[in-house]
Design an enzyme around this catalytic site. Structure first.
Site, PDB file in Angstrom:
ATOM      1  N   GLU B  61     -11.778  -5.962   1.934  1.00 20.08           N
ATOM      2  CA  GLU B  61     -12.192  -6.322   0.577  1.00 20.08           C
ATOM      3  C   GLU B  61     -13.503  -7.102   0.545  1.00 20.08           C
ATOM      4  OE1 GLU B  61      -9.080  -6.371   1.613  1.00 20.08           O
ATOM      5  OE2 GLU B  61      -7.965  -5.130   0.204  1.00 20.08           O
ATOM      6  N   HIS B 130       1.990  -9.428  -4.779  1.00 17.93           N
ATOM      7  CA  HIS B 130       1.546  -8.217  -5.486  1.00 17.93           C
ATOM      8  C   HIS B 130       1.837  -8.286  -6.985  1.00 17.93           C
ATOM      9  CE1 HIS B 130       1.460  -6.426  -1.430  1.00 17.93           C
ATOM     10  NE2 HIS B 130       0.803  -5.404  -1.922  1.00 17.93           N
TER      11      HIS B 130
HETATM   12  C1  LIG Z   1      -5.658  -7.285   1.735  1.00 20.41           C
HETATM   13  C2  LIG Z   1      -4.890  -6.077   1.320  1.00 20.41           C
HETATM   14  N1  LIG Z   1      -5.561  -4.979   0.974  1.00 20.41           N
HETATM   15  C3  LIG Z   1      -4.898  -3.859   0.603  1.00 20.41           C
HETATM   16  C4  LIG Z   1      -3.529  -3.840   0.555  1.00 20.41           C
HETATM   17  C5  LIG Z   1      -2.767  -2.598   0.100  1.00 20.41           C
HETATM   18  N2  LIG Z   1      -2.146  -1.946   1.236  1.00 20.41           N
HETATM   19  C6  LIG Z   1      -0.889  -2.236   1.629  1.00 20.41           C
HETATM   20  S1  LIG Z   1      -0.463  -1.457   3.040  1.00 20.41           S
HETATM   21  C7  LIG Z   1      -1.962  -0.691   3.136  1.00 20.41           C
HETATM   22  C8  LIG Z   1      -2.274   0.218   4.276  1.00 20.41           C
HETATM   23  C9  LIG Z   1      -2.211  -0.529   5.570  1.00 20.41           C
HETATM   24  O1  LIG Z   1      -2.542   0.308   6.614  1.00 20.41           O
HETATM   25  P1  LIG Z   1      -2.181  -0.094   8.101  1.00 20.41           P
HETATM   26  O2  LIG Z   1      -2.684  -1.453   8.379  1.00 20.41           O
HETATM   27  O3  LIG Z   1      -2.641   1.000   8.981  1.00 20.41           O
HETATM   28  O4  LIG Z   1      -0.595  -0.197   8.124  1.00 20.41           O
HETATM   29  P2  LIG Z   1       0.447   0.966   7.850  1.00 20.41           P
HETATM   30  O5  LIG Z   1       0.699   1.006   6.380  1.00 20.41           O
HETATM   31  O6  LIG Z   1      -0.109   2.233   8.355  1.00 20.41           O
HETATM   32  O7  LIG Z   1       1.669   0.544   8.587  1.00 20.41           O
HETATM   33  C10 LIG Z   1      -2.773  -1.048   2.067  1.00 20.41           C
HETATM   34  C11 LIG Z   1      -4.133  -0.567   1.830  1.00 20.41           C
HETATM   35  C12 LIG Z   1      -2.870  -5.026   0.908  1.00 20.41           C
HETATM   36  N3  LIG Z   1      -1.542  -5.123   0.859  1.00 20.41           N
HETATM   37  N4  LIG Z   1      -3.568  -6.113   1.306  1.00 20.41           N
END
Ligand SMILES: Cc1ncc(C[n+]2csc(CCOP(=O)(O)OP(=O)(O)O)c2C)c(N)n1
Ligand SMILES: Cc1ncc(C[n+]2csc(CCOP(=O)(O)OP(=O)(O)O)c2C)c(N)n1
Ligand SMILES: [Mg+2]
Ligand SMILES: [Mg+2]
Lengths: 345, 326, 326, 345
Positions: B61, B130
């Site tokens: 972000e 959230h």
């Molecule tokens: C700071 C932040 N940005 C965006 C999100 C929204 N979000 C939740 S999970 C996710 C994907 C995360 O990807 P990864 O770290 O690869 O974990 P995975 O879901 O694949 O286990 C996103 C974008 C969040 N929760 N926190």
């Protein structure tokens, strides 16, 4: 198996460090089955409208959770993520309390205040899941720092995703752990996607573990669908950590079988990708291995039946439990010290 | 009859129309492209405008806001999406120390035509990280404008104004309203930032409500009408600039004010409004200003607890009765 | 006569005494060790307690807060220093989404005995990114306690309370007060969080002022006394919890309230106070509540402009005259 | 000279790319002298109480600023730091306006609102210094993104310190620049200290450039006291960027001769360290080189006298300028659009 810097070898496992008895091998499968059926049950309940909020399923990634946690001591810690059910189950979370939490019930391990993304149980070393991508990584350092100060030889396994490895907190935390030689195993669970964005589109490195070079710590890549390989790589990282030699960045290559959250159809996947990974289902792989080791198929079927039953009971417990009372809503904002009591007025 | 569309569609329409109108506009955020955004607000735009205009980023972000700021500083007109407003904590320096201050620190040498879109709000059992309403941090940051619309009509018109505005605007949507429908004309229109809208007229008490709370206030007003209490419901629509005139005029008429918002009470927007009206409208007030806000707690997961912590229609009714009946 | 020491010394004494008292306490921050901190608050502590207790970090504020939080969650009692409060933007997620919420999200499973020290305030021509007063963001974050002392006596007693407190406390110092002296007894004492202090008694108007503005308010009060206006100056000392009782009692006596703080007016602590007193003290008020705050702008570099933007003694005097004389 | 990944070679310069005429060589020294005398003048004025706020002197680091900016086009950009006087002078900032800004005067380039830490001049591609360590790095990407979109072949030189390379923004920004092939040269000005903390204590990598591996971009180490070496390495990185091949992480090893800010005695330095670096003073080194190239000493003395005089005039201009009027204080918070005008009421 490990290497300093950017050059990473695939850890192969199944030998060397910490040989396991047959019973121990079986128990790994048992935990994987628990996770699998737990995730299936919550997804089903969610789609049936019984579970509020949203859910991130770890189906397909069970070998990472189990392989890592199998190499931890009871007094070690895990720091988890939004996709954390597997991590905490493998670390010994109580099935009933956890299910009840996900159902938002008063009997939940967080009294219904946390839900799926915030499971924690400090008595079992479960420091907490996190709704903020990358949010837990700096916290893991603090737990490790306390462990180091107290010299009890504890380590912290800190899980995060491939997507999280692009967050600033990843960088700051790995650097701090590196210079302070903190006993952390940074477990990058690379399931190839951060939400709908494939790793190829969110970073140019082939391996997240390549980033270890930026902190001059070991970076290790392991097959995340091979529970023994994960366990062995983690054990080695833990021993290093317990010896006071600092953190390791351990990347486990794996895949989530379902969408980013329950309900996401995963339209962004490459054609054939899911099918290929389903062939590498960690539970099937390990079952095959166990059978090769002479564990009878009937025993393995029994295990599965047990897991199904345990989860069924947990669902029942959760379903039957009461919602929390409104008067509890303002509890736990503060410890009820004099100041804490006055702060919510 | 005017067509009805949802807030989601209204926001998307504003984005599409502005993208068509001005080549310098581009969208930047996480999975806003092929995926269409986690809330599906940008769905279809990537297919229409391509990867150069609808830019997917890693989960970074601070990098998103910085990139948008840098581009804005040299003449582009970016629209950044922060997936949930709860995540501004990881990029608060870029928002508050960079975006908000760059023009001032350079003595006006630069213009930052940047819009940051972010949805807030509770109601989905998304728990403490959230579900927040963080507009208070932003209104306390000079250099930013802050919009917080409630209806599809307002969302579309204000977003177009925000995108065309030469100052940085944080545009706060509400996740619970994405499926809420309302009338939106077909043609082009823009709602200027800083004009409140009276959503219901009434003479007994002024209800100033923001975002989803406008609907709650309207519901409360409808029920209170049955009790013989006539509420005037004012939606400020933008918190910076704040349309003090319209609000003060209403309070001059009713003599009573209840502020309703979903953020926690302590230090929320309601405090600012109470301070303004308590000062500038001191002589109009026949009763203390009441605030109906979330209790001073994080948002809990359990639906029952979430309802208890966040303001409900009955809470608004109770506050109105307090202020009207004493 | 009681000895006089500076705020800097008072804070350092509190830190030293607590470090001696409890092995679980450690300090963590940037250059707080050999260097002694950029404001020299921790000078000498590293020499006395060593690198295990006084921990220098890289320039990584999110990592600092996270490390302090993690350690606190498993029973340590860390005191983190953020070099200037302006930098909380880079670690706001760790402060607001992690530190403040971890206990709640886990249903009370964990206790976070963590103190975050950070100096704020303008007056040194340190410009927009090194002069802010950001307490409003923090009071709007349930889960945090917020202390903001003015005198060396209060600083010492409150910091000791903060360190011993089982809830996370943000302890806001003021860079302009580090050299300000005041009486501090030799022995051990602790000031409970949540008790306002009446710094001057008076019957005509209540001045609630925070941090450095307490001195400005006292100066204004002294000058106004010559005009025959008696101000009661109340220093809340902690903003969360807020000692509403003492403030309301004072307003009940005086019928008038002026709030003074250095943060920008819009959405500042003064708004919250005005909302509380305007509501709970409605019947006491003989005049509108006035706010004397920074204007809604970033802090400029030029000393003349900085003075103009931030509240001055004359501004307080003018506000008091407005409220007293109408 | 460059290399992909973590393995870094020392760029040697003085040949190859972009040979310079004697006049061009001389002008490099001229700019370094300007910076040196500018910094000396502001430090003196500060200690005499004429300059408000605080100051970070770049004395000792002139070759980085000049070497980098000498390889930039006029329409290229720089993003600077709290220690940024050299960067912006080398990019062509007006001496008078800049001095006046540091004095807090109305004639300053930021109308007295920015001061030493916030010098900016968009007409000259100076995007701004920054009071937040690491704060400018993500912004550089945005400028580069706009440049890329507009296809004018511009690049952005983004300066930051060794300390800043541990900030989360460094990581996020380099990753984004890498995947988008943004035309940025990330110039890590490694002066061995972040405030009082030596690099050795704040990171375990030997070279900041080793971190390029984490983004799969070239990482280059160069002698930051050798203006030609810096220039050549930057030129190569710029050409790469202009060709659309993306960013480079260019580390310039250098040293600040004075404390972290003017007034800091620098007690944390190793004994003998300063003395050793003073022997490598970039201005002396380059003067020697110029003399070897046949530039007469008298010409070089003249240059210095010119720089002294220019700076003296700038000080005079600044000193004599008026403080800004109070009525300007609320200008520039917002562009005076209708909404902007109402937002400050
Ligand atoms: C700071 C932040 N940005 C965006 C999100 C929204 N979000 C939740 S999970 C996710 C994907 C995360 O990807 P990864 O770290 O690869 O974990 P995975 O879901 O694949 O286990 C996103 C974008 C969040 N929760 N926190
Ligand atoms: C986010 C943030 N943290 C801390 C500071 C205080 N600070 C200003 S400069 C500095 C040292 C920076 O070191 P480095 O990046 O190496 O740059 P140098 O000063 O050596 O040029 C520090 C700690 C700051 N301005 N911003
Ligand atoms: Mg992933
Ligand atoms: Mg440095």
């Amino acid at each position: 198996m490990t290497s300093i810097g950017s050059c990473c070898l695939l850890a192969r496992g199944k030998g060397g460090l910490g040989r396991l008895t047959k019973e121990e091998l079986v128990s790994l499968q048992k935990t994987m089955l628990q996770i699998r059926h737990f995730e299936q049950a919550v997804a089903k309940a969610f789609l049936a409208g019984q579970i509020p909020g949203f859910l991130h399923s770890s189906i397909g990634q069970e070998a990472v959770a189990v392989g890592v946690c199998a190499s931890l001591r009871e007094d070690d810690y895990v720091v988890s993520t939004h996709r954390g059910h597997g991590h905490v189950l493998a670390k010994g979370a109580d099935l009933n309390e956890m299910m009840a939490e996900i159902y938002g019930k008063a009997t939940g391990c967080c009294r219904g205040k946390g839900g799926s993304m915030h499971i924690a149980d400090f008595n079992r070393g479960i420091v907490g899941a996190n709704g903020i991508v990358g949010g837990g990584i700096p916290i893991a350092n603090g737990v490790a720092l306390a462990a180091k100060k107290r010299q009890r030889g504890q380590v912290v396994a800190c899980f995060f995703g491939d997507g999280a490895s692009n967050q600033g907190t990843f960088h700051e935390a790995l650097n701090l752990a590196s210079i302070w030689d903190l006993p952390v195993v940074f477990v990058a669970e690379n399931n190839l996607y951060g939400m709908g964005t494939s790793q190829r589109r969110h970073q140019k490195v082939e391996n997240i573990a390549d980033r270890a070079a930026a902190y001059n710590i070991p970076g290790v890549v392991v097959d995340g669908n091979d529970v023994l390989a994960v366990r062995e790589a983690t054990l080695e990282a833990c021993e290093r950590a317990r010896r006071g030699e600092g953190p390791t960045l351990l990347e486990c290559k794996t895949y989530r079988h379902y969408g980013h959250f329950v309900g996401d159809p995963g339209a962004y996947r490459e054609p054939g990708e899911l099918e290929a990974w389903l062939k590498k289902d960690p539970l099937n792989l390990f079952r095959r291995y166990l059978e090769e080791q002479g564990i009878p198929a009937s025993r393995l079927d029994e295990l599965e039946a047990e897991a199904v039953e345990e989860v069924r009971l947990a669902v029942e417990f959760a379903y039957r439990s009461e919602e929390p009372l409104e008067e509890t809503a303002l509890e736990d904002v503060y410890v009820p010290t004099e100041a804490g009591r006055r702060a919510i007025l | 009859m005017m067509r009805e569309i949802t807030c989601r569609e209204a926001v998307r329409e504003a984005l599409r129309e502005e993208l068509q109108r001005d080549e310098d506009i581009f969208l930047i955020g996480e999975d806003i492209g092929f995926y269409g955004g986690t809330n599906k607000v940008t769905q279809g735009l990537w297919q229409e405008f391509g990867s150069e205009r609808i830019m997917d980023t890693p989960i970074s972000e601070a990098a998103i806001i910085g990139a948008a700021l840098g581009a804005a500083a040299v003449g582009m007109r970016p629209v950044a999406e922060i997936m949930f407003i709860d995540f501004i904590g990881v990029c608060m320096d870029q928002i508050a120390n960079q975006v908000a201050k760059l023009r001032y620190m350079t003595g006006g040498k630069v213009t930052i035509p940047l819009t940051i879109r972010a949805p807030g709000g509770a109601g989905r059992s998304a728990a403490a990280q959230h579900s927040q309403s963080l507009e208070a941090w932003l209104i306390h940051t000079p250099g930013l404008l802050v919009a917080m619309p409630s209806t599809p009509y307002d969302a579309k018109g204000l977003l177009k104004a925000a995108i065309r505005e030469d100052n940085p605007v944080v545009f706060i949507e509400n996740k619970m309203l994405y499926n809420t429908k309302g009338p939106v004309p077909e043609g082009e229109y823009v709602i200027p930032l800083g004009k409140a809208d009276i959503k219901r007229e009434g003479g007994d008490v002024t209800l100033v409500a923001t975002s989803r709370m406008v609907y709650f206030a309207l519901e409360a007003a409808a029920k209170l009408a049955d009790e013989g209490i006539e509420c005037e419901v004012v939606d400020p629509r933008t918190l910076v600039p704040l349309d003090k005139e319209t609000i003060l005029e209403s309070v001059a008429k009713t003599g009573r004010l209840v502020v309703v918002h979903e953020a926690p009470e302590r230090g929320g927007f309601g405090a600012e409004l109470a301070a303004v009206v308590g000062n500038e409208g001191f002589d109009y007030l026949d009763a203390p200003i009441e605030r109906v806000c979330s209790k001073n707690a994080p948002i809990p997961f359990s639906p029952r607890l979430e309802r208890f912590i966040t303001p409900q229609v009955e809470d608004i009714m109770a506050a109105v009765r307090t202020t009207v009946l004493g």
